[in-house]
Design a protein around this motif. Structure first.
Motif, PDB file in Angstrom:
ATOM      1  N   ASP A   1      13.709 -45.209   1.147  1.00 39.83           N
ATOM      2  CA  ASP A   1      14.688 -45.631   2.143  1.00 39.83           C
ATOM      3  C   ASP A   1      13.936 -45.595   3.449  1.00 39.83           C
ATOM      4  OD1 ASP A   1      14.610 -42.937   2.931  1.00 39.83           O
ATOM      5  OD2 ASP A   1      16.582 -42.405   1.970  1.00 39.83           O
ATOM      6  N   ALA A   2      14.557 -46.039   4.432  1.00 36.08           N
ATOM      7  CA  ALA A   2      13.914 -46.240   5.707  1.00 36.08           C
ATOM      8  C   ALA A   2      13.242 -45.000   6.150  1.00 36.08           C
ATOM      9  CB  ALA A   2      14.575 -46.779   6.655  1.00 36.08           C
ATOM     10  N   ASP A   3      14.020 -43.892   6.109  1.00 35.91           N
ATOM     11  CA  ASP A   3      13.603 -42.581   6.685  1.00 35.91           C
ATOM     12  C   ASP A   3      12.476 -41.921   5.818  1.00 35.91           C
ATOM     13  OD1 ASP A   3      15.533 -42.337   8.539  1.00 35.91           O
ATOM     14  OD2 ASP A   3      17.060 -41.226   7.409  1.00 35.91           O
ATOM     15  N   THR A   4      12.239 -42.053   4.388  1.00 43.76           N
ATOM     16  CA  THR A   4      11.390 -41.865   3.927  1.00 43.76           C
ATOM     17  C   THR A   4      10.071 -42.586   4.002  1.00 43.76           C
ATOM     18  OG1 THR A   4      12.790 -41.097   1.757  1.00 43.76           O
ATOM     19  CG2 THR A   4      10.369 -41.255   1.508  1.00 43.76           C
ATOM     20  N   LEU A   5      10.070 -43.815   3.982  1.00 48.53           N
ATOM     21  CA  LEU A   5       9.170 -44.704   4.565  1.00 48.53           C
ATOM     22  C   LEU A   5       8.431 -44.486   5.949  1.00 48.53           C
ATOM     23  CD1 LEU A   5       7.205 -47.134   3.297  1.00 48.53           C
ATOM     24  CD2 LEU A   5       8.888 -48.755   4.270  1.00 48.53           C
TER      25      LEU A   5
ATOM     26  N   THR B   1      11.618 -53.109  10.419  1.00 45.58           N
ATOM     27  CA  THR B   1      13.016 -53.916  10.261  1.00 45.58           C
ATOM     28  C   THR B   1      12.749 -55.213   9.618  1.00 45.58           C
ATOM     29  OG1 THR B   1      14.009 -52.879  12.123  1.00 45.58           O
ATOM     30  CG2 THR B   1      14.642 -55.117  11.754  1.00 45.58           C
ATOM     31  N   GLN B   2      11.451 -55.894  10.118  1.00 42.60           N
ATOM     32  CA  GLN B   2      11.040 -57.190   9.516  1.00 42.60           C
ATOM     33  C   GLN B   2      10.555 -57.041   8.021  1.00 42.60           C
ATOM     34  OE1 GLN B   2       8.066 -59.333  11.614  1.00 42.60           O
ATOM     35  NE2 GLN B   2       9.052 -59.603  13.272  1.00 42.60           N
ATOM     36  N   PHE B   3       9.979 -55.768   7.714  1.00 42.73           N
ATOM     37  CA  PHE B   3       9.804 -55.439   6.386  1.00 42.73           C
ATOM     38  C   PHE B   3      11.072 -55.422   5.313  1.00 42.73           C
ATOM     39  CE2 PHE B   3       8.971 -52.137   3.094  1.00 42.73           C
ATOM     40  CZ  PHE B   3       7.937 -52.875   2.349  1.00 42.73           C
ATOM     41  N   TYR B   4      11.874 -54.880   6.007  1.00 37.91           N
ATOM     42  CA  TYR B   4      13.210 -54.791   4.988  1.00 37.91           C
ATOM     43  C   TYR B   4      13.989 -55.954   5.055  1.00 37.91           C
ATOM     44  CZ  TYR B   4      12.794 -49.403   3.882  1.00 37.91           C
ATOM     45  OH  TYR B   4      12.381 -48.419   3.424  1.00 37.91           O
ATOM     46  N   GLU B   5      13.790 -56.660   5.823  1.00 36.90           N
ATOM     47  CA  GLU B   5      14.581 -57.969   6.001  1.00 36.90           C
ATOM     48  C   GLU B   5      13.814 -58.910   4.934  1.00 36.90           C
ATOM     49  OE1 GLU B   5      14.305 -59.240  10.021  1.00 36.90           O
ATOM     50  OE2 GLU B   5      16.336 -58.320  10.643  1.00 36.90           O
ATOM     51  N   ILE B   6      12.599 -59.082   4.820  1.00 34.23           N
ATOM     52  CA  ILE B   6      11.654 -59.603   3.855  1.00 34.23           C
ATOM     53  C   ILE B   6      12.070 -59.214   2.641  1.00 34.23           C
ATOM     54  CG2 ILE B   6       9.557 -60.011   2.951  1.00 34.23           C
ATOM     55  CD1 ILE B   6       8.436 -60.046   6.056  1.00 34.23           C
TER      56      ILE B   6
ATOM     57  N   GLU C   1      14.839 -57.948   1.270  1.00 31.15           N
ATOM     58  CA  GLU C   1      15.926 -58.286   0.847  1.00 31.15           C
ATOM     59  C   GLU C   1      16.372 -59.725   0.956  1.00 31.15           C
ATOM     60  OE1 GLU C   1      18.023 -56.089   3.846  1.00 31.15           O
ATOM     61  OE2 GLU C   1      17.556 -53.975   2.975  1.00 31.15           O
ATOM     62  N   THR C   2      15.357 -60.851   1.158  1.00 35.20           N
ATOM     63  CA  THR C   2      15.454 -62.104   1.286  1.00 35.20           C
ATOM     64  C   THR C   2      15.850 -62.700  -0.006  1.00 35.20           C
ATOM     65  OG1 THR C   2      14.061 -62.288   3.089  1.00 35.20           O
ATOM     66  CG2 THR C   2      14.460 -64.324   1.843  1.00 35.20           C
ATOM     67  N   PRO C   3      16.848 -63.399  -0.463  1.00 33.70           N
ATOM     68  CA  PRO C   3      17.514 -63.680  -1.717  1.00 33.70           C
ATOM     69  C   PRO C   3      16.242 -64.806  -2.319  1.00 33.70           C
ATOM     70  CG  PRO C   3      19.262 -63.950  -0.258  1.00 33.70           C
ATOM     71  CD  PRO C   3      18.036 -63.384   0.571  1.00 33.70           C
ATOM     72  N   GLY C   4      15.903 -64.884  -3.490  1.00 33.75           N
ATOM     73  CA  GLY C   4      15.080 -65.650  -3.976  1.00 33.75           C
ATOM     74  C   GLY C   4      13.418 -65.146  -4.008  1.00 33.75           C
ATOM     75  N   LEU C   5      13.279 -64.259  -3.233  1.00 29.72           N
ATOM     76  CA  LEU C   5      11.774 -63.804  -3.252  1.00 29.72           C
ATOM     77  C   LEU C   5      11.366 -63.375  -4.509  1.00 29.72           C
ATOM     78  CD1 LEU C   5      10.296 -63.161  -0.721  1.00 29.72           C
ATOM     79  CD2 LEU C   5      10.471 -60.596  -1.024  1.00 29.72           C
ATOM     80  N   LYS C   6       9.963 -63.984  -5.016  1.00 25.93           N
ATOM     81  CA  LYS C   6       9.541 -63.826  -6.164  1.00 25.93           C
ATOM     82  C   LYS C   6       8.865 -62.213  -6.575  1.00 25.93           C
ATOM     83  CE  LYS C   6       6.411 -65.597  -9.723  1.00 25.93           C
ATOM     84  NZ  LYS C   6       5.324 -66.807  -9.777  1.00 25.93           N
ATOM     85  N   LYS C   7       8.055 -61.755  -5.459  1.00 25.36           N
ATOM     86  CA  LYS C   7       7.623 -60.644  -5.464  1.00 25.36           C
ATOM     87  C   LYS C   7       7.866 -59.775  -4.000  1.00 25.36           C
ATOM     88  CE  LYS C   7       3.339 -58.053  -5.589  1.00 25.36           C
ATOM     89  NZ  LYS C   7       4.137 -57.033  -4.384  1.00 25.36           N
ATOM     90  N   LYS C   8       8.655 -58.718  -4.307  1.00 25.51           N
ATOM     91  CA  LYS C   8       9.018 -58.104  -3.007  1.00 25.51           C
ATOM     92  C   LYS C   8       7.888 -57.108  -2.557  1.00 25.51           C
ATOM     93  CE  LYS C   8      14.005 -57.439  -3.915  1.00 25.51           C
ATOM     94  NZ  LYS C   8      15.185 -56.539  -4.167  1.00 25.51           N
ATOM     95  N   PRO C   9       7.731 -57.210  -1.325  1.00 25.30           N
ATOM     96  CA  PRO C   9       6.509 -56.337  -0.916  1.00 25.30           C
ATOM     97  C   PRO C   9       6.534 -54.726  -1.098  1.00 25.30           C
ATOM     98  CG  PRO C   9       7.532 -57.160   0.988  1.00 25.30           C
ATOM     99  CD  PRO C   9       8.076 -57.860  -0.168  1.00 25.30           C
ATOM    100  N   SER C  10       5.593 -54.196  -1.416  1.00 23.75           N
ATOM    101  CA  SER C  10       5.766 -52.749  -1.831  1.00 23.75           C
ATOM    102  C   SER C  10       5.341 -51.788  -0.826  1.00 23.75           C
ATOM    103  CB  SER C  10       5.006 -52.487  -2.902  1.00 23.75           C
ATOM    104  OG  SER C  10       3.449 -52.712  -2.710  1.00 23.75           O
ATOM    105  N   THR C  11       5.399 -50.565  -1.109  1.00 19.12           N
ATOM    106  CA  THR C  11       4.810 -49.278  -0.126  1.00 19.12           C
ATOM    107  C   THR C  11       3.468 -49.691   0.480  1.00 19.12           C
ATOM    108  OG1 THR C  11       6.349 -47.927  -1.088  1.00 19.12           O
ATOM    109  CG2 THR C  11       4.730 -47.069   0.274  1.00 19.12           C
TER     110      THR C  11
END
Length: 279
Positions: A181-185, A206-211, A213-223
């Motif tokens: 979550d945001a606090d842990t990150l 904020t931008q990172f979590y928006e990315i 949560e974008t519907p249709g994203l093939k690979k979500k960016p990781s830690t």
């Protein structure tokens, strides 16, 4: 022996509980989670936290379970016999010890990482059932049984590319590493980039979590990818103001650190086009 967060690794409470439970039960710890969430790094940090040496067995699609025990090099022995080499009289000269054998005969307890077990053939986990359960195996060429001097702490990672057999799962303690979550990150970022400007970090996350949560994203960016991105932002000395996205594409600055395929890049371009059409 108790594992917890280290100076370079933030372990959530449930992850620390899982590691310590596996150690107490003397069971392999099976760790799953998105790529880039620190599964492999966990084993290194467990070893560092407990002051133990670490051994790493990286699994590939061609890896066989037998390779973790030992391999008998019959071809070399045949060649040496043709050359009259005296080494042929002792079969031990042609046995190569695998990672499990090395862990079993170590002078002290070790952390053994079996990394990405799901890459191997479906029979691979079953072929290791008895060895991991009993902590021993038989060497047929020398008629000896190798037993663990000190039971290693076994950590097994999987990216869920294949389902693992039930018989194997029964012998493991399981933990799924949830995306932080945001606090842990923020705590993770603070370990890697202490003193980062608050305004930059807030905007970037904020931008990172928006990315993500974008519907249709093939690979979500990781830690690991957000850490790479922040490293680039700091190297370029960018500010929160610099991170404002271009309405024509909606792509973040230095997006190649976060988006790893053309489908996801095109997704943001299409979203920007659709947004402009609604204006």
């Amino acid at each position: 022996m108790k594992f917890g967060s280290t100076s370079s690794y933030i372990a959530s409470d449930d992850l620390a509980v899982a590691v310590n439970a596996a150690i107490t039960l003397q069971r392999p710890l099976l760790v799953k989670g998105e790529p880039g969430t620190g599964k492999t790094e966990l084993a290194r940090q467990v070893a560092e936290s407990l002051g133990l040496p670490m051994m790493e067995w990286n699994i590939k699609s061609t890896t066989k379970a037998q390779q973790g025990l030992y391999e008998y090099d019959a071809v070399s022995r045949l060649r040496d016999s043709q050359l009259g080499d005296e080494r042929v009289h002792d079969v031990r000269n042609y046995i190569r010890k695998g990672k499990l054998w090395q862990a079993f005969e170590a002078d002290t307890r070790v952390v053994l990482l079996i990394d990405e077990i799901d890459k191997a053939d479906i029979e691979f986990p079953n072929d290791l059932l008895q060895e991991l359960d009993r902590m021993e195996f038989h060497v047929y060429e020398t008629s000896e049984t190798v037993r663990a001097r000190h039971r290693p702490i076994v950590i097994i990672t999987s990216n869920n590319e294949k389902e693992l057999p039930d018989a194997f799962l029964r012998r493991c303690f399981f933990h799924f590493i949830r995306f932080p979550d945001a606090d842990t990150l923020r705590a993770i970022v603070d370990v890697h980039f202490p003193g980062i400007r608050e305004s930059l970090l807030t905007t970037a996350l904020t931008q990172f979590y928006e990315i993500r949560e974008t519907p249709g994203l093939k690979k979500k960016p990781s830690t690991s990818e957000v850490l790479d991105w922040l490293k680039l932002l700091l190297a370029e000395n960018l500010t929160a103001e610099d991170l404002k996205r271009d309405a024509r594409s909606l792509l973040p600055r230095l997006h190649g650190a976060l988006l790893k395929n053309e489908q996801d890049v095109h997704l943001f371009e299409r979203l920007a086009f659709a947004s402009r059409g609604r204006v």
